[in-house]
Design a protein around this motif. Structure first.
Motif, PDB file in Angstrom:
ATOM      1  N   LEU A 107       0.830  -1.195   0.000  1.00  0.00           N
ATOM      2  CA  LEU A 107       0.000   0.000   0.000  1.00  0.00           C
ATOM      3  C   LEU A 107       0.871   1.253   0.000  1.00  0.00           C
ATOM      4  N   LYS A 110       2.283   1.924  -3.328  1.00  0.00           N
ATOM      5  CA  LYS A 110       1.253   2.433  -4.252  1.00  0.00           C
ATOM      6  C   LYS A 110       0.931   3.898  -3.946  1.00  0.00           C
ATOM      7  N   LEU A 157      -6.173   4.041  -5.177  1.00  0.00           N
ATOM      8  CA  LEU A 157      -5.447   3.049  -4.380  1.00  0.00           C
ATOM      9  C   LEU A 157      -6.217   1.739  -4.290  1.00  0.00           C
ATOM     10  N   GLN A 158      -7.528   1.820  -4.106  1.00  0.00           N
ATOM     11  CA  GLN A 158      -8.337   0.605  -4.036  1.00  0.00           C
ATOM     12  C   GLN A 158      -8.230  -0.190  -5.328  1.00  0.00           C
ATOM     13  N   MET A 161      -4.768  -1.728  -5.583  1.00  0.00           N
ATOM     14  CA  MET A 161      -4.595  -2.871  -4.668  1.00  0.00           C
ATOM     15  C   MET A 161      -5.300  -4.116  -5.207  1.00  0.00           C
TER      16      MET A 161
END
Length: 167
Positions: A107, A110, A157-158, A161
């Motif tokens: 995370l 990212k 980000l979601q 991921m």
């Protein structure tokens, strides 16, 4: 008036000496290099001490300094972007490992790949525990724009991921 200036200077020096780790953490997240981060923090401290008279309200000392630091990091990266070496991760083979650590590192990587307008807001909000209002003051961006960028950055980000989108 002179007494107020001396008071602000004293508050600024106290704040700087007490928050160095936070400053370094933010600079490192921008620049990804230890020496570059230290240079950016040092330059920010020098600029802040030289220009402390521009602080209109001592209540906003924190946001004022973070604006100086963020601007310095952005300027440093623009100036030396090609010359910044990425630091190699030193990982011991026998270190303590949990699967959850990998997700946290992934995370963070990212977040660092996000464009600056999203990255700055996410780092200041989630890693430095700043309010959206403080971030608005630091970045000199409207509060509603900060909210929009925060939520857009979270969505990016979601997706990243889940592997749906490259940043």
């Amino acid at each position: 008036m002179k007494v107020l200036g001396e008071s602000v200077y004293a508050q600024l020096t106290e704040y700087i000496t007490g928050s160095q780790n936070s400053f370094y953490r933010l600079a490192y997240s921008y620049l990804g290099n230890r020496e570059a981060a230290l240079d950016a923090v040092q330059n920010s401290v020098c600029k802040a001490l030289e220009n402390y008279q521009s602080i209109r309200n001592p209540e906003f000392l924190k946001t004022w300094f973070y604006r100086v630091l963020a601007n310095e990091c952005i300027a440093y990266r623009k100036k030396y972007q090609r010359d910044l070496p990425l630091e190699e991760k030193l990982v011991q083979k026998d270190f303590y490992y949990q699967k959850e650590f990998e997700a946290g590192l992934n995370l963070y990587e990212k977040v660092n790949r996000l464009p600056d307008k999203f990255k700055t807001i996410i780092i200041l909000h989630y890693y430095e525990d700043m309010t959206l209002k403080e971030i608005s003051e630091i970045t000199n961006v409207n509060l509603n724009t900060v909210k929009t960028r925060l939520y857009a950055g979270i969505k990016k980000l979601q997706k990243a991921m889940k592997g749906e989108e490259l940043l």
